[in-house]
Design a protein around this motif. Structure first.
Motif, PDB file in Angstrom:
ATOM      1  N   ALA A 485     -14.751  70.019   2.556  1.00 45.04           N
ATOM      2  CA  ALA A 485     -16.147  69.580   2.603  1.00 45.04           C
ATOM      3  C   ALA A 485     -16.221  68.275   3.380  1.00 45.04           C
ATOM      4  N   VAL A 528     -18.702  72.523   6.408  1.00 42.45           N
ATOM      5  CA  VAL A 528     -17.553  73.025   5.659  1.00 42.45           C
ATOM      6  C   VAL A 528     -16.557  73.539   6.684  1.00 42.45           C
ATOM      7  N   ILE A 588     -19.782  75.729  -3.813  1.00 40.30           N
ATOM      8  CA  ILE A 588     -19.935  74.401  -3.220  1.00 40.30           C
ATOM      9  C   ILE A 588     -20.922  73.585  -4.033  1.00 40.30           C
TER      10      ILE A 588
END
Length: 684
Positions: A485, A528, A588
């Motif tokens: 991330a 990402v 996420i």
């Protein structure tokens, strides 16, 4: 209230849903200071100059590392004491974890509600929150009767990283959690405590907690085990740590340290210990006078103050936080710490071989030849991605034989190279560059201890790629790829150039839920990154990479969702932490949404026809950050740590802007679980 923290003069949001106050308390206003990284090394944005006209999927091996037996919760522990052996099969999956259909949960729309909003057919409940008892003798939580001694026995503040480790009784488990930072404005009634008491309570609210939990019936719900099992533990700023690895022999660090602060994300080892990253430690030190000259270069590279200033004000109750008096104390933070949740009397470790930086966390996998690899991100604009590979091999039959694996090996830093083509893709190759082993430094002019203590300075010399706030980095147990991330970088395109791995000089944001998209400079929504190492082997030093997600509103031209139809995805902004379910789907969590809505947790397949279909699974309460996420080993529970609910600039204890979880008239950070009413697997 505290004397050193006046109410923030600015009112509103600074970075999307993040308030000025959150920036001040969480990271000491990093964005207000000059970038610590002045190396001139290439930025990921420069690597990403290709246009967005079309994308491709890298056609590299996807054999995976499932055979290593590591999943989100598939810890391969020996059947000793309370620790059950892993039930993983030869393909690395747990019973019933085979391939299944796509992610079929209903989509939670963007919103600003002061609650956890979940899909249809789901339920949610709070497991434990700030002030709940952890240790025997802990008093019932009462904000008007708090003491440092009480807080040291209660659940801390602002829970972040969350992991569940199994016990022999499958109905019970241990929850391990970080407590990153405190907000004294919301914690205490105005004028209730003197300044010193306020600081001491806040200090006790930092650190980590180990808490017994139990399953409710046969459902996916979990609750706190009120029997306070023998494993329960609180780790605070006063807990003794052992420093291990080469840096322990250096006078700047030594073999002993006290406390852990700024703990953000973490990871679990195959032998069942928990790793926790000390992140924004620089904001905890005050300076009453001049700092010795030999420390200034290092301090400036880490954003540690070097001139007279007051930050948290902790130095008024503990002199070690005054760098004019004890400058070496700053070198005892910024490490990965390791805690054995099964032994509450054990001394936690600070593992110096993983380097000293602002660790988001550290996640572990097993290499093809049985060694240990740990990935970690340095969470600041323009910093680097690192990997450690052990010398020794993992021994699944002897748990204690693994306890020193993180002390001997090689530390690497990543360099990304774009493919240089005008194919409209953000992809390329990369290399893990060695910085040091436990016996030999590979950076000219720096010893092994120098590299580990001043890892940022060492990395600057070998020309790695400066990234956009590299946060959680984890390996997918199904396809073997690594996902990182990259939260954001508002200065990308300014002092940070663009490259193929960091391509956005401008991006679109939204100030309110119904407001228009507005173009602003920099990478505001994040990426990402998907990384495929040679042969899907974490020990290899070469890799392929691509941007799997270019986050933002799907209506914005710069966004990209793994090639999936942008009209059928949820908007997502500022990815922070990642996790995987039993089928390898990516989960996420976000922090700092700049699209006008609350942060939340999102799901996305990484393979198949729905690759890139981002769907919002839940949203967290107003002004909160979504931490975690964590999917249970049977896929029946999703855990979320709700951090800093209601942390707006104008909020006070008496006039809060959130009251979540609605148990009191003020907000309490807490950990919740979400499960399907029908008992099925979450997400599908």
């Amino acid at each position: 209230m505290t004397k050193f923290l006046p109410l923030i003069s600015q009112i509103g949001t600074r970075h999307g849903s993040r308030s000025f106050r959150t920036c001040a308390l969480k990271c000491a206003n990093q964005c207000d200071h000059a970038e610590p990284n002045t190396s001139g090394n290439e930025h990921i944005q420069t690597v990403m100059r290709s246009a967005f006209s079309r994308r491709k999927v890298l056609k590299v091996g996807a054999a995976g590392v499932a055979a290593a037996g590591i999943g989100t919760l598939a810890v391969n522990l020996p059947a000793a004491a309370e620790q059950p052996a892993s039930a993983a099969g030869p393909d690395g999956t747990l019973p019933g974890f085979g391939p299944r259909g796509g992610l079929t949960h209903s989509v939670v729309p963007p919103n600003r509600k002061d609650d956890i909003v979940i899909p249809r057919g789901y339920e949610q409940a709070v497991i434990i929150g700030w002030g709940d008892p952890v240790l025997p003798g802990a008093p019932k939580f009462d904000v008007n009767k708090q003491t440092p001694e009480a807080q040291a026995k209660q659940f801390g503040y602002n829970n972040d990283y969350t992991m569940i480790v199994p016990l022999r009784d499958e109905r019970k488990a241990l929850l391990v959690c970080n407590h990153e930072y405190t907000d004294e404005y919301l914690m205490f009634p105005t004028g209730r405590y003197d300044d010193a008491t306020t600081k001491k309570i806040a200090m006790a609210a930092h650190g980590m907690a180990v808490v017994g939990i139990e399953r409710v019936g046969r459902s996916g719900e979990w609750r706190r085990d009120k029997q306070l099992p023998k494993y329960n533990r609180r780790i605070t700023v006063d807990t003794e740590f052992e420093v291990t690895g080469p840096a322990a022999a250096d006078a700047r660090v030594g073999k002993k340290a006290f406390g852990t602060i700024g703990n953000c994300a973490g990871g679990i080892t195959p032998w069942g210990t928990i790793l926790s990253g000390e992140e924004n430690f620089q904001g905890y030190f005050d300076v009453s006078g001049a700092v010795a000259a030999e420390h200034t270069t290092s301090f400036k590279r880490y954003g540690v103050p070097t001139t007279k200033t007051t930050q948290k004000g902790w130095s008024t109750v503990d002199a070690r936080f005054d760098l004019a008096k004890t400058p070496t104390e700053a070198y005892r933070f910024g490490w990965i710490v390791e805690v054995d949740p099964y032994d509450p009397k054990s001394t936690p470790k600070k593992r110096s071989m993983l380097g000293r930086l602002k660790h988001e966390g550290a996640t572990v996998t097993i290499t093809a030849d049985g060694r240990i690899a740990a990935y970690t991100g340095d969470d600041e604009r323009g910093e680097y991605i690192y990997k450690f590979v052990s010398t020794g091999r993992y021994d699944e039959k002897n748990r204690k034989a693994n306890f020193g694996l993180l002390d001997e090996g090689t530390l690497y830093v990543a360099r990304f190279t774009g493919d240089g083509s005008a194919d409209g893709l953000y992809d390329g190759t990369g290399q893990w560059i060695p910085l040091t082993s436990d016996k030999e430094s590979f950076v000219p002019g720096m010893s092994v201890a120098d590299v580990l203590i001043n890892t940022r300075l060492a990395a600057d010399k070998v020309s790695p790629t400066r990234m956009d706030r590299p946060e959680d980095i984890e390996r997918n147990p199904v396809n073997g790829k690594v996902y990182a991330a990259l939260t954001n970088n508002s200065n990308r395109g300014g002092i940070f150039g663009v490259d193929e791995a960091n391509p956005l000089a401008k991006s679109f944001v939204r100030d309110t839920l119904d407001g228009p998209l507005v173009e602003k400079s920099g990478n505001r929504n994040g990426y990402v990154l998907e990384l495929s190492e040679e042969g899907d082997d974490a020990a290899k030093t070469g890799f392929f990479w691509n941007l799997f997600l270019v986050c933002g509103d799907p209506a914005a031209q710069e966004t990209y969702f793994g090639g999936f139809d942008k009209t059928k995805v949820s908007p997502i902004s500022c990815p922070d932490n990642v996790a995987f379910d039993g089928s390898g789907n990516l989960w996420i969590s976000t922090d700092g949404n700049v699209l006008g809505s609350n942060d939340g947790i999102f799901t996305v397949p990484v393979a198949g026809p729905n690759r890139g279909q981002v769907k919002q699974f839940l949203s967290v309460p107003f002004a909160a950050e979504a931490c975690g996420p964590l999917i249970s080993d049977d896929d029946r529970t999703a855990f979320v740590a709700v951090q800093h609910p209601g942390e707006t600039d104008d909020a006070t204890f008496e006039k809060p802007t959130s009251t979540w979880p609605h148990t009191h008239k003020y907000p309490r950070p807490a950990i919740s679980c979400v499960w399907r009413k029908d008992g099925g697997r979450v997400g599908s």
